[in-house]
Write a protein that holds these residues in place. Structure first.
Motif, PDB file in Angstrom:
ATOM      1  N   ILE A 266       0.459  -1.299   0.186  1.00 35.44           N
ATOM      2  CA  ILE A 266       0.437   0.152  -0.162  1.00 35.44           C
ATOM      3  C   ILE A 266       0.820   1.580   0.356  1.00 35.44           C
ATOM      4  O   ILE A 266       1.567   1.509   0.886  1.00 35.44           O
ATOM      5  N   PHE A 267       0.469   1.754  -1.028  1.00 34.20           N
ATOM      6  CA  PHE A 267       1.292   3.135  -0.815  1.00 34.20           C
ATOM      7  C   PHE A 267       0.892   4.345  -1.963  1.00 34.20           C
ATOM      8  O   PHE A 267      -0.334   4.203  -2.702  1.00 34.20           O
ATOM      9  N   VAL A 268       1.994   5.631  -1.715  1.00 30.43           N
ATOM     10  CA  VAL A 268       1.278   6.952  -2.301  1.00 30.43           C
ATOM     11  C   VAL A 268       1.608   7.119  -3.583  1.00 30.43           C
ATOM     12  O   VAL A 268       3.488   6.715  -3.194  1.00 30.43           O
ATOM     13  N   GLY A 269       1.479   7.141  -4.495  1.00 31.10           N
ATOM     14  CA  GLY A 269       1.675   7.318  -5.741  1.00 31.10           C
ATOM     15  C   GLY A 269       1.796   7.973  -7.155  1.00 31.10           C
ATOM     16  O   GLY A 269       0.528   8.465  -6.812  1.00 31.10           O
ATOM     17  N   LYS A 270       2.437   8.671  -8.010  1.00 32.85           N
ATOM     18  CA  LYS A 270       2.121   9.777  -8.640  1.00 32.85           C
ATOM     19  C   LYS A 270       2.331   8.809  -9.745  1.00 32.85           C
ATOM     20  O   LYS A 270       3.108   7.862 -10.432  1.00 32.85           O
ATOM     21  N   VAL A 271       1.415   9.078 -10.859  1.00 26.90           N
ATOM     22  CA  VAL A 271       1.266   8.563 -12.078  1.00 26.90           C
ATOM     23  C   VAL A 271       1.849   9.269 -13.045  1.00 26.90           C
ATOM     24  O   VAL A 271       1.553  10.124 -13.720  1.00 26.90           O
ATOM     25  N   ILE A 272       2.515   8.273 -13.654  1.00 32.35           N
ATOM     26  CA  ILE A 272       3.283   9.421 -15.111  1.00 32.35           C
ATOM     27  C   ILE A 272       2.882   8.339 -16.672  1.00 32.35           C
ATOM     28  O   ILE A 272       3.102   9.528 -17.000  1.00 32.35           O
ATOM     29  N   ARG A 273       2.631   7.990 -16.809  1.00 25.57           N
ATOM     30  CA  ARG A 273       1.880   7.921 -17.650  1.00 25.57           C
ATOM     31  C   ARG A 273       1.251   6.092 -17.645  1.00 25.57           C
ATOM     32  O   ARG A 273       1.799   5.531 -17.122  1.00 25.57           O
ATOM     33  N   GLN A 274       0.645   5.720 -19.162  1.00 30.69           N
ATOM     34  CA  GLN A 274       0.306   4.821 -19.069  1.00 30.69           C
ATOM     35  C   GLN A 274       1.130   4.390 -20.045  1.00 30.69           C
ATOM     36  O   GLN A 274       1.523   4.379 -21.247  1.00 30.69           O
ATOM     37  N   SER A 275       1.434   2.934 -19.586  1.00 30.86           N
ATOM     38  CA  SER A 275       3.037   1.796 -19.959  1.00 30.86           C
ATOM     39  C   SER A 275       2.600   0.865 -20.820  1.00 30.86           C
ATOM     40  O   SER A 275       3.285   0.253 -21.384  1.00 30.86           O
ATOM     41  N   GLY A 276       0.881   0.488 -20.964  1.00 30.94           N
ATOM     42  CA  GLY A 276       0.698  -1.011 -21.676  1.00 30.94           C
ATOM     43  C   GLY A 276      -1.029  -1.254 -21.340  1.00 30.94           C
ATOM     44  O   GLY A 276      -1.859  -1.113 -21.274  1.00 30.94           O
ATOM     45  N   THR A 277      -0.903  -2.285 -22.580  1.00 28.21           N
ATOM     46  CA  THR A 277      -2.291  -3.263 -22.069  1.00 28.21           C
ATOM     47  C   THR A 277      -2.511  -4.394 -22.317  1.00 28.21           C
ATOM     48  O   THR A 277      -1.581  -5.208 -23.172  1.00 28.21           O
ATOM     49  N   PHE A 278      -3.079  -5.364 -21.453  1.00 32.72           N
ATOM     50  CA  PHE A 278      -3.591  -6.621 -22.125  1.00 32.72           C
ATOM     51  C   PHE A 278      -4.674  -7.239 -21.975  1.00 32.72           C
ATOM     52  O   PHE A 278      -5.413  -6.126 -20.703  1.00 32.72           O
ATOM     53  N   SER A 279      -5.498  -8.051 -22.222  1.00 34.62           N
ATOM     54  CA  SER A 279      -6.531  -8.493 -22.491  1.00 34.62           C
ATOM     55  C   SER A 279      -6.721 -10.012 -22.075  1.00 34.62           C
ATOM     56  O   SER A 279      -5.889 -10.850 -22.989  1.00 34.62           O
ATOM     57  N   THR A 280      -7.275 -10.226 -21.255  1.00 34.54           N
ATOM     58  CA  THR A 280      -8.057 -11.642 -21.555  1.00 34.54           C
ATOM     59  C   THR A 280      -9.280 -12.008 -22.477  1.00 34.54           C
ATOM     60  O   THR A 280      -9.648 -11.047 -23.198  1.00 34.54           O
ATOM     61  N   ILE A 281      -9.572 -13.673 -22.514  1.00 32.45           N
ATOM     62  CA  ILE A 281     -10.968 -13.939 -23.171  1.00 32.45           C
ATOM     63  C   ILE A 281     -11.922 -12.646 -22.570  1.00 32.45           C
ATOM     64  O   ILE A 281     -12.834 -12.300 -23.689  1.00 32.45           O
ATOM     65  N   ASP A 282     -12.144 -12.122 -21.521  1.00 30.73           N
ATOM     66  CA  ASP A 282     -13.765 -11.697 -20.709  1.00 30.73           C
ATOM     67  C   ASP A 282     -12.913  -9.843 -20.827  1.00 30.73           C
ATOM     68  O   ASP A 282     -13.889  -8.491 -20.594  1.00 30.73           O
ATOM     69  N   VAL A 283     -12.086  -9.652 -20.211  1.00 23.98           N
ATOM     70  CA  VAL A 283     -11.995  -7.951 -19.991  1.00 23.98           C
ATOM     71  C   VAL A 283     -10.352  -7.533 -20.442  1.00 23.98           C
ATOM     72  O   VAL A 283      -9.207  -8.135 -20.179  1.00 23.98           O
ATOM     73  N   PRO A 284     -10.152  -7.067 -20.702  1.00 18.93           N
ATOM     74  CA  PRO A 284      -8.850  -5.865 -20.611  1.00 18.93           C
ATOM     75  C   PRO A 284      -8.516  -5.645 -19.348  1.00 18.93           C
ATOM     76  O   PRO A 284      -9.117  -5.198 -17.793  1.00 18.93           O
ATOM     77  N   TYR A 285      -7.213  -4.946 -19.266  1.00 26.33           N
ATOM     78  CA  TYR A 285      -6.451  -4.669 -18.330  1.00 26.33           C
ATOM     79  C   TYR A 285      -5.072  -3.593 -18.763  1.00 26.33           C
ATOM     80  O   TYR A 285      -4.737  -3.660 -19.684  1.00 26.33           O
ATOM     81  N   THR A 286      -5.319  -2.640 -18.038  1.00 27.69           N
ATOM     82  CA  THR A 286      -4.214  -0.460 -17.906  1.00 27.69           C
ATOM     83  C   THR A 286      -3.066  -1.022 -17.505  1.00 27.69           C
ATOM     84  O   THR A 286      -3.278  -1.519 -16.175  1.00 27.69           O
ATOM     85  N   GLN A 287      -1.886  -0.688 -17.696  1.00 24.04           N
ATOM     86  CA  GLN A 287      -0.862  -0.952 -17.189  1.00 24.04           C
ATOM     87  C   GLN A 287      -0.177   0.733 -17.073  1.00 24.04           C
ATOM     88  O   GLN A 287      -0.433   1.472 -18.284  1.00 24.04           O
ATOM     89  N   PHE A 288      -0.083   1.589 -16.210  1.00 23.81           N
ATOM     90  CA  PHE A 288       0.514   2.424 -15.511  1.00 23.81           C
ATOM     91  C   PHE A 288       1.732   2.539 -15.424  1.00 23.81           C
ATOM     92  O   PHE A 288       2.036   1.618 -14.380  1.00 23.81           O
ATOM     93  N   GLU A 289       3.078   3.757 -15.396  1.00 19.86           N
ATOM     94  CA  GLU A 289       3.884   3.063 -14.408  1.00 19.86           C
ATOM     95  C   GLU A 289       4.119   4.639 -13.653  1.00 19.86           C
ATOM     96  O   GLU A 289       2.918   6.216 -13.557  1.00 19.86           O
ATOM     97  N   VAL A 290       4.032   4.356 -12.158  1.00 17.75           N
ATOM     98  CA  VAL A 290       3.505   4.876 -11.358  1.00 17.75           C
ATOM     99  C   VAL A 290       5.148   5.414 -10.137  1.00 17.75           C
ATOM    100  O   VAL A 290       5.374   4.102 -10.033  1.00 17.75           O
ATOM    101  N   ALA A 291       5.150   6.453 -10.250  1.00 18.87           N
ATOM    102  CA  ALA A 291       6.326   7.479  -9.107  1.00 18.87           C
ATOM    103  C   ALA A 291       6.051   7.049  -7.496  1.00 18.87           C
ATOM    104  O   ALA A 291       4.890   7.352  -7.458  1.00 18.87           O
ATOM    105  N   VAL A 292       7.026   5.892  -6.741  1.00 14.37           N
ATOM    106  CA  VAL A 292       5.906   5.562  -5.446  1.00 14.37           C
ATOM    107  C   VAL A 292       6.850   7.332  -4.461  1.00 14.37           C
ATOM    108  O   VAL A 292       7.760   7.478  -4.654  1.00 14.37           O
ATOM    109  N   ILE A 293       6.156   7.705  -3.770  1.00 18.64           N
ATOM    110  CA  ILE A 293       6.210   8.730  -2.815  1.00 18.64           C
ATOM    111  C   ILE A 293       6.195   8.445  -1.121  1.00 18.64           C
ATOM    112  O   ILE A 293       7.276   8.969  -1.288  1.00 18.64           O
ATOM    113  N   ARG A 294       5.362   7.047  -0.872  1.00 20.00           N
ATOM    114  CA  ARG A 294       4.893   7.388   0.034  1.00 20.00           C
ATOM    115  C   ARG A 294       4.389   5.615   0.687  1.00 20.00           C
ATOM    116  O   ARG A 294       3.660   5.312  -0.347  1.00 20.00           O
ATOM    117  N   ASN A 295       5.775   4.924   1.645  1.00 14.70           N
ATOM    118  CA  ASN A 295       5.232   3.875   1.506  1.00 14.70           C
ATOM    119  C   ASN A 295       4.043   3.292   2.927  1.00 14.70           C
ATOM    120  O   ASN A 295       4.322   4.401   3.592  1.00 14.70           O
TER     121      ASN A 295
END
Length: 216
Positions: free
Chosen positions: A60-89
């Protein structure tokens, strides 16, 4: 008189044509908005209980989203990936940047979103709960080693927006995190977390409070 009537008819016709063009334009814009399909996950536990939410989370952490970095899909649903900078744990000891994997995103032109009881219209410019580059969040995640992804807990309690100011300094964001009530709540719950039995059985209860205390 005939010329005057003809002129009036032409004027009325022009107005009607103008209104029709506006209507067509609005309709065209409307159909360009994302078609939204809701995802209704089945929770394996009561994540409205902070002790269970924290115990199920690996980090569990506080992070700032830098950018969307990718996508991934299963048969049923998609997932979206983001690059996030960690600020506080709050739980764990992440550093620098990590990849957050979030349930939801676009698949075949359809925006799939997790239903959380507070869905906003795409017309409002809202991306239906997907993380936004430039914004800072409190994130509860589970780690998947094979992908080196930290998958966001999709329950509404799994994230909170702390700042929408993309230009906010690191020191300011740290201050926001340190003074946030929700951060304090999860930090307190960490000491009394309730681990998932399956995680304990498989040795996958990462960063558990008891294990970290025992190692000191």
């Amino acid at each position: 008189m005939t010329k005057k009537l003809t002129t009036i008819h032409i004027a009325i016709g022009s107005i009607l044509l103008f209104v029709l063009c506006i209507s067509i334009g609005l309709h065209t814009n409307a159909i360009k908005l994302p078609i939204v399909k809701e995802i209704h996950p089945k929770w394996v536990a009561d994540f409205t209980d902070d002790k269970i939410l924290v115990g199920t989370s690996h980090n569990i952490f506080v992070g700032k989203v830098i950018r969307q970095s990718g996508t991934f899909s299963t048969i049923d649903v998609p997932y979206t990936q983001f690059e996030v900078a960690v600020i506080r744990n709050v739980k764990g000891s992440l550093q620098n940047t990590v990849t957050i994997n979030q349930l939801g995103g676009y698949k075949n032109g359809v925006l799939h979103v997790v239903h959380n009881g507070d869905i906003l219209s795409p017309a409002d410019g809202n991306t239906e709960g997907l993380l936004e580059p430039g914004e800072t969040y409190l994130l509860s995640t589970r780690y998947y080693e094979d992908k080196d992804w930290h998958t966001l807990m999709s329950h509404p309690n799994g994230k909170k927006v702390l700042s929408q100011d993309a230009g906010s300094s690191l020191e300011n964001l740290k201050g926001i995190a340190n003074n946030d009530e929700r951060v304090a709540q999860l930090k307190k719950a960490y000491k009394n977390e309730v681990l998932l039995k399956v995680d304990v059985a498989k040795g996958n209860a990462r960063n558990s409070f008891k294990s970290l205390q025992a190692s000191k």
